[in-house]
Design an enzyme around this catalytic site. Sequence first.
Site, PDB file in Angstrom:
ATOM      1  N   ASP A  47       0.839  -1.202   0.000  1.00 55.31           N
ATOM      2  CA  ASP A  47       0.000   0.000   0.000  1.00 55.31           C
ATOM      3  C   ASP A  47       0.876   1.255   0.000  1.00 55.31           C
ATOM      4  O   ASP A  47       1.553   1.539   0.982  1.00 55.31           O
ATOM      5  CB  ASP A  47      -0.886   0.021   1.250  1.00 55.31           C
ATOM      6  CG  ASP A  47      -1.801   1.246   1.266  1.00 55.31           C
ATOM      7  OD1 ASP A  47      -2.917   1.136   0.726  1.00 55.31           O
ATOM      8  OD2 ASP A  47      -1.396   2.298   1.781  1.00 55.31           O
ATOM      9  N   TYR A  52       3.155   9.831  -0.474  1.00 58.13           N
ATOM     10  CA  TYR A  52       4.222   9.235   0.343  1.00 58.13           C
ATOM     11  C   TYR A  52       5.601   9.436  -0.312  1.00 58.13           C
ATOM     12  O   TYR A  52       6.628   9.148   0.302  1.00 58.13           O
ATOM     13  CB  TYR A  52       4.001   7.726   0.576  1.00 58.13           C
ATOM     14  CG  TYR A  52       2.694   7.340   1.224  1.00 58.13           C
ATOM     15  CD1 TYR A  52       1.865   8.282   1.816  1.00 58.13           C
ATOM     16  CD2 TYR A  52       2.291   6.009   1.255  1.00 58.13           C
ATOM     17  CE1 TYR A  52       0.662   7.911   2.395  1.00 58.13           C
ATOM     18  CE2 TYR A  52       1.091   5.626   1.838  1.00 58.13           C
ATOM     19  CZ  TYR A  52       0.280   6.594   2.402  1.00 58.13           C
ATOM     20  OH  TYR A  52      -0.916   6.211   2.966  1.00 58.13           O
ATOM     21  N   LYS A  77      -2.778   5.928  -4.415  1.00 60.22           N
ATOM     22  CA  LYS A  77      -3.909   6.836  -4.142  1.00 60.22           C
ATOM     23  C   LYS A  77      -3.691   8.185  -4.808  1.00 60.22           C
ATOM     24  O   LYS A  77      -2.536   8.650  -4.877  1.00 60.22           O
ATOM     25  CB  LYS A  77      -4.066   7.044  -2.624  1.00 60.22           C
ATOM     26  CG  LYS A  77      -3.931   5.756  -1.807  1.00 60.22           C
ATOM     27  CD  LYS A  77      -4.107   5.964  -0.317  1.00 60.22           C
ATOM     28  CE  LYS A  77      -3.744   4.700   0.460  1.00 60.22           C
ATOM     29  NZ  LYS A  77      -2.322   4.581   0.818  1.00 60.22           N
ATOM     30  N   HIS A 110      -7.727   9.470  -2.015  1.00 59.44           N
ATOM     31  CA  HIS A 110      -7.057   9.436  -0.707  1.00 59.44           C
ATOM     32  C   HIS A 110      -7.914  10.069   0.398  1.00 59.44           C
ATOM     33  O   HIS A 110      -8.021   9.523   1.493  1.00 59.44           O
ATOM     34  CB  HIS A 110      -5.700  10.140  -0.815  1.00 59.44           C
ATOM     35  CG  HIS A 110      -4.701   9.683   0.186  1.00 59.44           C
ATOM     36  ND1 HIS A 110      -3.352   9.590  -0.073  1.00 59.44           N
ATOM     37  CD2 HIS A 110      -4.842   9.277   1.476  1.00 59.44           C
ATOM     38  CE1 HIS A 110      -2.724   9.159   1.005  1.00 59.44           C
ATOM     39  NE2 HIS A 110      -3.602   8.963   1.953  1.00 59.44           N
TER      40      HIS A 110
HETATM   41  N1  LIG Z   1      -5.402   6.308   3.615  1.00 55.51           N
HETATM   42  C1  LIG Z   1      -4.837   7.073   4.526  1.00 55.51           C
HETATM   43  O1  LIG Z   1      -5.214   8.248   4.716  1.00 55.51           O
HETATM   44  C2  LIG Z   1      -3.733   6.521   5.376  1.00 55.51           C
HETATM   45  C3  LIG Z   1      -3.340   7.207   6.539  1.00 55.51           C
HETATM   46  C4  LIG Z   1      -2.314   6.659   7.314  1.00 55.51           C
HETATM   47  C5  LIG Z   1      -1.721   5.454   6.925  1.00 55.51           C
HETATM   48  N2  LIG Z   1      -2.115   4.828   5.770  1.00 55.51           N
HETATM   49  C6  LIG Z   1      -1.493   3.559   5.333  1.00 55.51           C
HETATM   50  O2  LIG Z   1      -1.504   2.633   6.414  1.00 55.51           O
HETATM   51  C7  LIG Z   1      -0.180   2.177   6.660  1.00 55.51           C
HETATM   52  C8  LIG Z   1      -0.002   1.825   8.116  1.00 55.51           C
HETATM   53  O3  LIG Z   1      -0.304   2.917   8.966  1.00 55.51           O
HETATM   54  P1  LIG Z   1       0.808   3.774   9.754  1.00 55.51           P
HETATM   55  O4  LIG Z   1       2.121   3.632   9.099  1.00 55.51           O
HETATM   56  O5  LIG Z   1       0.223   5.129   9.904  1.00 55.51           O
HETATM   57  O6  LIG Z   1       0.781   3.146  11.219  1.00 55.51           O
HETATM   58  P2  LIG Z   1       0.993   1.683  11.850  1.00 55.51           P
HETATM   59  O7  LIG Z   1       1.149   0.672  10.786  1.00 55.51           O
HETATM   60  O8  LIG Z   1      -0.060   1.514  12.882  1.00 55.51           O
HETATM   61  O9  LIG Z   1       2.363   1.858  12.659  1.00 55.51           O
HETATM   62  C9  LIG Z   1       3.591   2.089  12.021  1.00 55.51           C
HETATM   63  C10 LIG Z   1       4.612   2.497  13.094  1.00 55.51           C
HETATM   64  O10 LIG Z   1       4.784   1.454  14.058  1.00 55.51           O
HETATM   65  C11 LIG Z   1       6.158   1.004  14.057  1.00 55.51           C
HETATM   66  N3  LIG Z   1       6.087  -0.473  14.138  1.00 55.51           N
HETATM   67  C12 LIG Z   1       5.624  -1.308  13.181  1.00 55.51           C
HETATM   68  N4  LIG Z   1       5.648  -2.592  13.607  1.00 55.51           N
HETATM   69  C13 LIG Z   1       6.141  -2.568  14.854  1.00 55.51           C
HETATM   70  C14 LIG Z   1       6.414  -3.589  15.812  1.00 55.51           C
HETATM   71  N5  LIG Z   1       6.137  -4.865  15.537  1.00 55.51           N
HETATM   72  N6  LIG Z   1       6.948  -3.209  17.005  1.00 55.51           N
HETATM   73  C15 LIG Z   1       7.214  -1.906  17.271  1.00 55.51           C
HETATM   74  N7  LIG Z   1       6.980  -0.887  16.395  1.00 55.51           N
HETATM   75  C16 LIG Z   1       6.436  -1.227  15.203  1.00 55.51           C
HETATM   76  C17 LIG Z   1       6.743   1.498  12.754  1.00 55.51           C
HETATM   77  O11 LIG Z   1       8.117   1.761  12.894  1.00 55.51           O
HETATM   78  P3  LIG Z   1       9.246   0.932  12.020  1.00 55.51           P
HETATM   79  O12 LIG Z   1       8.962   1.222  10.580  1.00 55.51           O
HETATM   80  O13 LIG Z   1      10.525   1.519  12.493  1.00 55.51           O
HETATM   81  O14 LIG Z   1       9.047  -0.506  12.389  1.00 55.51           O
HETATM   82  C18 LIG Z   1       5.975   2.782  12.524  1.00 55.51           C
HETATM   83  O15 LIG Z   1       6.552   3.830  13.270  1.00 55.51           O
HETATM   84  C19 LIG Z   1       0.688   3.339   6.171  1.00 55.51           C
HETATM   85  O16 LIG Z   1       2.026   2.965   5.978  1.00 55.51           O
HETATM   86  C20 LIG Z   1      -0.034   3.697   4.914  1.00 55.51           C
HETATM   87  O17 LIG Z   1       0.294   2.785   3.883  1.00 55.51           O
HETATM   88  C21 LIG Z   1      -3.133   5.338   5.016  1.00 55.51           C
END
Ligand SMILES: NC(=O)c1ccc[n+]([C@@H]2O[C@H](COP(=O)([O-])OP(=O)(O)OC[C@H]3O[C@@H](n4cnc5c(N)ncnc54)[C@H](OP(=O)(O)O)[C@@H]3O)[C@@H](O)[C@H]2O)c1
Length: 273
Positions: A47, A52, A77, A110
């Site tokens: 994704d 990004y 997106k 998005h």
């Molecule tokens: N459509 C939208 O508006 C929207 C908005 C936000 C996000 N998204 C999508 O959703 C994806 C995921 O959401 P997100 O990146 O916001 O948050 P998330 O997946 O909830 O959390 C990511 C964070 O947690 C850390 N992390 C991941 N696995 C871990 C583990 N097992 N132990 C400890 N820390 C961990 C990562 O750091 P490290 O990388 O250092 O592990 C990063 O800082 C995004 O990458 C994006 O593709 C979409």
Amino acid sequence: MHSPLITLNNGIKIAQLGLGVFEEDFDVSKTKEAVKKALEVGYRHIDTAAVYRNEEEVGKALKEADVAREEIFVTTKVWNTDQGFDNALKAYDRSLKALQLDYIDLYLVHWPVKEKRKDTWKALEKIYKEGRVRAIGVSNYLVPHLEELETYANVVPAVNQIEHTPFCNMNSTHLKCKQMGIALESYSPMVRGLKKDHPILKEIAAKHQRSTFQILIRWALDNGVITIPKSSSSERIRNNFEVLDFRLGIDDLKALSTLHDGTRVADDPMDYL
Ligand SMILES: NC(=O)c1ccc[n+]([C@@H]2O[C@H](COP(=O)([O-])OP(=O)(O)OC[C@H]3O[C@@H](n4cnc5c(N)ncnc54)[C@H](OP(=O)(O)O)[C@@H]3O)[C@@H](O)[C@H]2O)c1
């Protein structure tokens, strides 16, 4: 081991567990290796988004990886400033070029930018009807946005990607999506680590001998939701995928259903009414 598949409303299949690649600090130098590692571990769904700034790195990883293109589900997106009919058409072509792909699996609006979302959707419908994308969908659409979309859409979105966790529990949107035949996808499933020490999560994690991150990912999967935990660490990419061999019990789900406190890591889509 591979993720279970979800069949979307047009018959195509998506891996329920994918990899998110949004780098909060926009340090996209980690993206290529993260995607390659994920494909090695077994992820088959990536994704990204134009905003990004790492579609090129994702594209390079896909080219270098030892997995056939058709086995990988790629989402990107259209960003807010690229919305509107003509702009969205151009944005799609730019994303294809950056990703070095001749089709994208899922193209999402998005955010529901008020003045532009209808025309943007019409552009996505055109791309879809021309057979240039396998599925189209929306992101950050809550019930009012979906009700409005029903008045003008000729194609029902295949997916709605929103923030949906035990702490930001969007049950009413999930129900509306079910009624419309839209698959729900949850982003930021691990609340970016903000809740890793929550006592109820810790208790459930200890019971299953898992991390609290794995419990949050499993919550999405056990609710039938597609999800895309992000990591650019090889170890955490692997850990986050090691959730396919257990399930939460009824008692766990019941305890998790008490955690809603409105915590969000992204904007509130209600600000886009
Ligand atoms: N459509 C939208 O508006 C929207 C908005 C936000 C996000 N998204 C999508 O959703 C994806 C995921 O959401 P997100 O990146 O916001 O948050 P998330 O997946 O909830 O959390 C990511 C964070 O947690 C850390 N992390 C991941 N696995 C871990 C583990 N097992 N132990 C400890 N820390 C961990 C990562 O750091 P490290 O990388 O250092 O592990 C990063 O800082 C995004 O990458 C994006 O593709 C979409």
